[in-house]
Design a protein around this motif. Structure first.
Motif, PDB file in Angstrom:
ATOM      1  N   PHE A 190       0.681  -1.310   0.047  1.00 36.02           N
ATOM      2  CA  PHE A 190       0.077   0.027   0.140  1.00 36.02           C
ATOM      3  C   PHE A 190       0.874   1.258   0.138  1.00 36.02           C
ATOM      4  O   PHE A 190       2.170   1.296   0.538  1.00 36.02           O
ATOM      5  N   PRO A 191       0.299   2.320  -0.691  1.00 36.89           N
ATOM      6  CA  PRO A 191       1.092   3.694  -0.615  1.00 36.89           C
ATOM      7  C   PRO A 191       0.789   4.113   0.804  1.00 36.89           C
ATOM      8  O   PRO A 191       0.144   4.049   1.343  1.00 36.89           O
ATOM      9  N   ALA A 192       1.915   5.191   1.097  1.00 38.68           N
ATOM     10  CA  ALA A 192       1.760   5.854   2.347  1.00 38.68           C
ATOM     11  C   ALA A 192       0.442   6.555   2.122  1.00 38.68           C
ATOM     12  O   ALA A 192       0.007   7.184   1.005  1.00 38.68           O
ATOM     13  N   ARG A 193      -0.184   7.133   3.274  1.00 33.97           N
ATOM     14  CA  ARG A 193      -1.347   7.689   3.308  1.00 33.97           C
ATOM     15  C   ARG A 193      -1.849   8.618   4.462  1.00 33.97           C
ATOM     16  O   ARG A 193      -1.516   8.113   5.422  1.00 33.97           O
ATOM     17  N   ALA A 194      -2.408   9.636   4.002  1.00 34.10           N
ATOM     18  CA  ALA A 194      -3.039  10.758   5.127  1.00 34.10           C
ATOM     19  C   ALA A 194      -4.354  10.632   4.658  1.00 34.10           C
ATOM     20  O   ALA A 194      -4.894  10.450   3.588  1.00 34.10           O
ATOM     21  N   CYS A 195      -5.263  10.706   5.850  1.00 31.27           N
ATOM     22  CA  CYS A 195      -6.581  11.096   5.833  1.00 31.27           C
ATOM     23  C   CYS A 195      -7.216  12.193   6.509  1.00 31.27           C
ATOM     24  O   CYS A 195      -6.732  11.937   8.011  1.00 31.27           O
ATOM     25  N   PHE A 196      -8.073  12.934   6.222  1.00 33.11           N
ATOM     26  CA  PHE A 196      -8.619  14.175   7.089  1.00 33.11           C
ATOM     27  C   PHE A 196      -9.725  14.379   6.488  1.00 33.11           C
ATOM     28  O   PHE A 196     -10.195  14.061   5.513  1.00 33.11           O
ATOM     29  N   GLN A 197     -10.565  14.929   7.407  1.00 35.62           N
ATOM     30  CA  GLN A 197     -12.033  15.476   7.413  1.00 35.62           C
ATOM     31  C   GLN A 197     -11.530  16.912   6.990  1.00 35.62           C
ATOM     32  O   GLN A 197     -10.917  17.781   7.541  1.00 35.62           O
ATOM     33  N   VAL A 198     -12.463  17.183   6.160  1.00 34.14           N
ATOM     34  CA  VAL A 198     -12.303  19.022   5.440  1.00 34.14           C
ATOM     35  C   VAL A 198     -13.810  19.249   5.567  1.00 34.14           C
ATOM     36  O   VAL A 198     -14.810  18.624   5.845  1.00 34.14           O
ATOM     37  N   ALA A 199     -13.970  20.681   5.527  1.00 32.05           N
ATOM     38  CA  ALA A 199     -15.067  21.452   5.800  1.00 32.05           C
ATOM     39  C   ALA A 199     -15.901  21.058   4.608  1.00 32.05           C
ATOM     40  O   ALA A 199     -16.995  20.849   4.665  1.00 32.05           O
ATOM     41  N   ARG A 200     -15.348  21.386   3.122  1.00 33.26           N
ATOM     42  CA  ARG A 200     -16.358  20.892   1.957  1.00 33.26           C
ATOM     43  C   ARG A 200     -15.419  20.906   1.104  1.00 33.26           C
ATOM     44  O   ARG A 200     -14.449  21.406   0.748  1.00 33.26           O
ATOM     45  N   HIS A 201     -15.994  20.007  -0.147  1.00 35.88           N
ATOM     46  CA  HIS A 201     -15.688  19.794  -1.064  1.00 35.88           C
ATOM     47  C   HIS A 201     -16.251  20.272  -2.283  1.00 35.88           C
ATOM     48  O   HIS A 201     -17.478  20.668  -2.049  1.00 35.88           O
ATOM     49  N   TYR A 202     -15.557  20.409  -3.502  1.00 35.79           N
ATOM     50  CA  TYR A 202     -16.182  20.986  -4.694  1.00 35.79           C
ATOM     51  C   TYR A 202     -17.676  20.232  -4.853  1.00 35.79           C
ATOM     52  O   TYR A 202     -17.483  19.030  -4.794  1.00 35.79           O
ATOM     53  N   GLY A 203     -18.615  21.055  -5.188  1.00 33.22           N
ATOM     54  CA  GLY A 203     -20.004  20.151  -5.390  1.00 33.22           C
ATOM     55  C   GLY A 203     -20.420  19.578  -4.401  1.00 33.22           C
ATOM     56  O   GLY A 203     -21.244  18.461  -4.391  1.00 33.22           O
ATOM     57  N   ASP A 204     -20.093  19.545  -3.145  1.00 33.01           N
ATOM     58  CA  ASP A 204     -20.390  18.669  -2.063  1.00 33.01           C
ATOM     59  C   ASP A 204     -20.093  17.125  -2.129  1.00 33.01           C
ATOM     60  O   ASP A 204     -20.736  16.440  -1.727  1.00 33.01           O
ATOM     61  N   ALA A 205     -18.753  17.186  -2.783  1.00 32.16           N
ATOM     62  CA  ALA A 205     -18.313  15.763  -2.845  1.00 32.16           C
ATOM     63  C   ALA A 205     -18.104  15.088  -1.439  1.00 32.16           C
ATOM     64  O   ALA A 205     -17.663  16.026  -0.584  1.00 32.16           O
ATOM     65  N   ARG A 206     -18.129  13.817  -1.121  1.00 40.74           N
ATOM     66  CA  ARG A 206     -17.969  13.098   0.054  1.00 40.74           C
ATOM     67  C   ARG A 206     -16.513  12.915   0.064  1.00 40.74           C
ATOM     68  O   ARG A 206     -16.172  12.697   1.419  1.00 40.74           O
ATOM     69  N   VAL A 207     -15.761  12.616  -0.980  1.00 41.18           N
ATOM     70  CA  VAL A 207     -14.318  12.118  -0.837  1.00 41.18           C
ATOM     71  C   VAL A 207     -13.605  12.847  -2.106  1.00 41.18           C
ATOM     72  O   VAL A 207     -14.067  13.215  -3.168  1.00 41.18           O
ATOM     73  N   GLY A 208     -12.033  13.127  -1.658  1.00 38.28           N
ATOM     74  CA  GLY A 208     -11.198  13.889  -2.731  1.00 38.28           C
ATOM     75  C   GLY A 208     -10.170  12.753  -2.423  1.00 38.28           C
ATOM     76  O   GLY A 208      -9.536  12.763  -1.283  1.00 38.28           O
TER      77      GLY A 208
END
Length: 135
Positions: free
Chosen positions: A104-122
């Motif tokens: 697996f690649p190294a990874r970071a995961c964060f919660q963000v306030a908002r994405h473009y178009g209200d996307a759930r994930v980026g």
């Protein structure tokens, strides 16, 4: 000083960029992928079905960019996952491991306030070009 080479990737099989950025930039043997969301390229709308559908589509979009660069998910060495709701982490992970199956690649995961178009994930990534030899 040594010169560097730069190549821009913009596969037409992915949704259009939503601003003044490149979908991916290769500098020598490293490819930097912009964040992708679960937008269906045939409709330019988020894939219906919540976090699972959006994660699948985001990673399919990433796969198209990787393919244009002549590489695959196996060449990805780092990802950053941005979630609208950290409670979606488990569901996102279930889809993620269908695309990144081992080493697996190294990874970071964060919660963000908002994405473009209200996307759930980026998801953004860094990949390398060439044959990877595991040690």
């Amino acid at each position: 000083m040594a010169s560097l080479t730069r190549q821009i990737y913009d596969p037409k099989t992915t949704p259009p960029a939503m601003g003044p950025y490149s979908k991916a930039v290769r500098v020598n043997d490293t490819v930097y992928l912009a964040g992708v969301i679960g937008m269906d390229p045939s409709t330019n709308k988020l894939s219906p079905g919540g976090i699972t559908a959006e994660t699948h589509q985001a990673l399919k979009n990433m796969g198209e960019v990787l393919k244009e660069a002549g590489i695959s998910y196996e060449n990805v060495v780092k990802t950053t996952v941005l979630l609208a709701d950290i409670q979606d982490f488990g569901a996102m992970n279930e889809v993620y491991k269908q695309y990144f199956k081992s080493r697996f690649p190294a990874r970071a995961c964060f919660q963000v306030a908002r994405h473009y178009g209200d996307a759930r994930v980026g998801i953004e990534a860094i990949a390398v070009v060439g044959d990877i030899q595991d040690v």
